[in-house]
Design a protein around this motif. Structure first.
Motif, mmCIF file in Angstrom:
data_model
loop_
_atom_site.group_PDB
_atom_site.id
_atom_site.type_symbol
_atom_site.label_atom_id
_atom_site.label_comp_id
_atom_site.label_asym_id
_atom_site.label_seq_id
_atom_site.Cartn_x
_atom_site.Cartn_y
_atom_site.Cartn_z
ATOM 1 N N HIS A 50 0.842 -1.205 0.000
ATOM 2 C CA HIS A 50 0.000 0.000 0.000
ATOM 3 C C HIS A 50 0.879 1.259 0.000
ATOM 4 O O HIS A 50 0.631 2.198 -0.767
ATOM 5 C CB HIS A 50 -0.914 -0.046 1.231
ATOM 6 C CG HIS A 50 -1.682 1.198 1.500
ATOM 7 N ND1 HIS A 50 -2.944 1.422 1.007
ATOM 8 C CD2 HIS A 50 -1.359 2.304 2.211
ATOM 9 C CE1 HIS A 50 -3.365 2.601 1.412
ATOM 10 N NE2 HIS A 50 -2.423 3.167 2.146
ATOM 11 N N GLU A 51 1.899 1.259 0.831
ATOM 12 C CA GLU A 51 2.786 2.430 0.893
ATOM 13 C C GLU A 51 3.543 2.622 -0.417
ATOM 14 O O GLU A 51 3.730 3.745 -0.878
ATOM 15 C CB GLU A 51 3.770 2.302 2.059
ATOM 16 C CG GLU A 51 3.122 2.249 3.450
ATOM 17 C CD GLU A 51 2.202 3.416 3.736
ATOM 18 O OE1 GLU A 51 2.457 4.528 3.224
ATOM 19 O OE2 GLU A 51 1.204 3.219 4.452
ATOM 20 N N GLU B 101 -1.848 6.831 9.362
ATOM 21 C CA GLU B 101 -1.887 6.838 7.900
ATOM 22 C C GLU B 101 -2.757 5.704 7.383
ATOM 23 O O GLU B 101 -3.586 5.879 6.501
ATOM 24 C CB GLU B 101 -0.469 6.697 7.358
ATOM 25 C CG GLU B 101 -0.289 7.158 5.916
ATOM 26 C CD GLU B 101 -0.890 6.223 4.887
ATOM 27 O OE1 GLU B 101 -1.639 6.713 4.044
ATOM 28 O OE2 GLU B 101 -0.618 5.005 4.920
ATOM 29 N N GLU C 149 -6.062 7.131 -1.216
ATOM 30 C CA GLU C 149 -6.021 5.896 -0.422
ATOM 31 C C GLU C 149 -6.539 4.720 -1.243
ATOM 32 O O GLU C 149 -5.980 3.632 -1.227
ATOM 33 C CB GLU C 149 -6.862 6.039 0.850
ATOM 34 C CG GLU C 149 -6.230 6.914 1.920
ATOM 35 C CD GLU C 149 -4.838 6.463 2.332
ATOM 36 O OE1 GLU C 149 -4.460 5.307 2.068
ATOM 37 O OE2 GLU C 149 -4.112 7.277 2.905
ATOM 38 N N PHE D 163 -3.777 11.472 3.338
ATOM 39 C CA PHE D 163 -4.086 11.491 1.915
ATOM 40 C C PHE D 163 -5.601 11.578 1.763
ATOM 41 O O PHE D 163 -6.337 11.265 2.692
ATOM 42 C CB PHE D 163 -3.614 10.197 1.263
ATOM 43 C CG PHE D 163 -2.123 10.022 1.283
ATOM 44 C CD1 PHE D 163 -1.314 10.799 0.481
ATOM 45 C CD2 PHE D 163 -1.539 9.086 2.111
ATOM 46 C CE1 PHE D 163 0.064 10.645 0.497
ATOM 47 C CE2 PHE D 163 -0.157 8.923 2.133
ATOM 48 C CZ PHE D 163 0.639 9.701 1.327
ATOM 49 N N HIS E 146 1.469 4.463 -2.723
ATOM 50 C CA HIS E 146 1.503 5.917 -2.525
ATOM 51 C C HIS E 146 2.735 6.529 -3.194
ATOM 52 O O HIS E 146 2.672 7.619 -3.752
ATOM 53 C CB HIS E 146 1.560 6.256 -1.033
ATOM 54 C CG HIS E 146 0.228 6.186 -0.338
ATOM 55 N ND1 HIS E 146 -0.900 6.816 -0.820
ATOM 56 C CD2 HIS E 146 -0.150 5.588 0.826
ATOM 57 C CE1 HIS E 146 -1.909 6.589 0.012
ATOM 58 N NE2 HIS E 146 -1.486 5.840 1.011
HETATM 59 ZN ZN LIG Z 1 -2.376 5.108 2.650
#
Ligand SMILES: [Zn+2]
Lengths: 175, 263
Positions: free
Chosen positions: B129-130, B222, B181, B176, B133
């Motif tokens: 997931h990161e 986050e 997201e 975010f 981003h």
């Molecule tokens: Zn995130």
């Protein structure tokens, strides 16, 4: 029942419309711009101003009544769109939640908002352009019909209400 | 005539609703702010930022943990088709179940996440997931939007260290938006699949985080910044359809219980 032109008062020609009347008719449009600018943060203000202008001027002549009414009703949807935009922007600003996401599958709230923003901008632009044209035409003593609103205003200002000047005396016999 | 005017009303309505719908699908969004910063510049700034951050952070330096994180990272990188970033993952002592991506592919994982995850796959899901981003340039987008490009570039000219620290704080604390997201989730799910990790791992870790932070504190995390939709995110992960040929490859070299004990 078929409606014919005889159900409407005749429209006057430019030569018959005095300057004073033309200016009041034009004022109906120009006045909305001033009110709209002043009422930007709270779109309800320009609607109130428009209503006042309309009630003050509508009795002066049918020509003025037509233009003032067309200007008034054509700004109602624009004002409502603008009010919605102000409300929605604040909501997005203070409250990031995206409940729409779950309700509609067509797009996230941001996408729906952007579409709305653009639609509202186009509506304002069209309103602005057509109002300017109409103001200009009114000043020349002419008619200018917006889509839908033009016919509605014409109907409102020129339609002869049958009860207005016809007294019903004769009736068919009852069977 | 009065009947015909409703036809015109209908035309007007159709035109305007049409415009609305068209612009939902064709969004004219202002030029992406992230384009103002090249990836090279982002990497440079990112290095300065992470250095500043790590100076005051309590880095967890354990060879076992480093090895595990390294293996997870390698697996995820192998799933990336191509990348302009040189990923660095740091583990920091902090009990929060969290992780964040900073500029230039620097990702920080809190030890709380490792302690809480029940498998390396769950950690990988968060990292995927990161990485989403980073690859989608959400971090740059966020920082440029909030600080402006000029301020950001001033870091490179050796500006005030206090300010550098300020930027790193910004990149950690601010959230975010939902669209980002959601995009990071999508990216992460695909990356997991390509890395031969079952995408359901994302649902598993999100569900745990959700249950752990059931009320007040989640907003600052986050991973849960879009809280009301956490259930939806979990659902999306569970419903993710992997390719028919997909086969999960377990992390056979990792003894997860041992990892958890060592934290
Ligand atoms: Zn995130």
């Amino acid at each position: 029942m078929e409606e014919t032109n005889s159900n409407y008062h005749p429209v006057s020609q430019p030569d018959d419309i005095p300057t004073r009347e033309r200016e009041d008719a034009m004022g109906g449009y120009l006045m909305m711009f001033a009110a709209m600018a002043a009422g930007l943060p709270l779109p309800i203000i320009n609607l109130l101003a428009a209503l006042i202008y309309f009630y003050v001027n509508k009795a002066k002549s049918r020509f003025i009544k037509f233009h003032a009414y067309q200007s008034l009703i054509s700004q109602i949807p624009t004002t409502m769109l603008n009010a919605g935009l102000v409300f929605w922007t604040f909501r997005l600003f203070f409250y990031q939640s995206n409940t729409f996401d779950d309700v509609f599958s067509i797009g996230s709230e941001y996408e729906i908002y952007w579409g709305y923003l653009i639609m509202t901008s186009i509506a304002n632009l069209l309103y602005f352009i057509f109002s300017l044209i109409a103001a200009f035409r009114a000043r020349k003593g002419q008619f200018y019909y917006f889509l839908f609103f033009g016919k509605m205003a014409y109907h409102y200002a020129y339609h002869i209400n049958s009860n207005e000047n016809k007294v019903i005396v004769n009736k068919p016999p009852s069977i | 005539m009065i009947d015909k005017i409703y036809k015109e009303l209908a035309i007007l309505l159709i035109i305007f609703i049409g415009i609305w719908v068209v612009f939902i699908y064709v969004p004219i969004i202002p030029k992406a702010p992230e384009n103002a910063l090249s990836i090279e510049k982002e990497q440079q700034i990112g290095e300065l930022l992470i250095e500043t951050y790590l100076e005051q952070a309590d880095i967890l330096n354990d060879s076992l943990i480093n090895n595990v994180v390294d293996q997870i990272q390698k697996r995820l990188i192998s799933g990336l088709d191509s990348t302009n970033y040189d990923y660095r993952i740091y583990v920091v002592n902090d009990d929060d179940i969290n992780a964040f991506a900073s500029l230039g592919g620097n990702v920080v994982v809190f030890s709380g996440l490792l302690k809480y995850a029940d498998s390396p796959e769950e950690v990988a899901a968060v990292l995927a997931h990161e990485i989403g981003h980073v690859e989608e340039r959400h971090v740059v987008n966020k920082v440029v939007k909030e600080l402006g490009i000029t301020l950001l570039l001033s870091v490179l000219s050796g500006g005030d260290p206090g300010f550098t620290y300020e930027i790193i704080q910004q990149s950690i604390s601010t959230v975010f938006d939902r669209r980002q997201e959601s995009a990071a989730d999508d990216y992460g799910l695909q990356l997991l699949e390509k890395s031969q990790i079952h995408p359901n791992a994302m649902a598993a870790i999100f569900r745990k985080i959700r249950d752990e932070y059931s009320s007040s504190t989640y907003e600052t995390l986050e991973l849960l910044s879009t809280h009301p939709n956490t259930n939806r995110r979990i659902k999306k992960s569970l419903e993710y359809k992997t390719d028919e040929e997909f086969e999960a490859k377990p992390f056979i070299d990792i003894d997860w219980d041992k990892v958890k004990e060592s934290i």
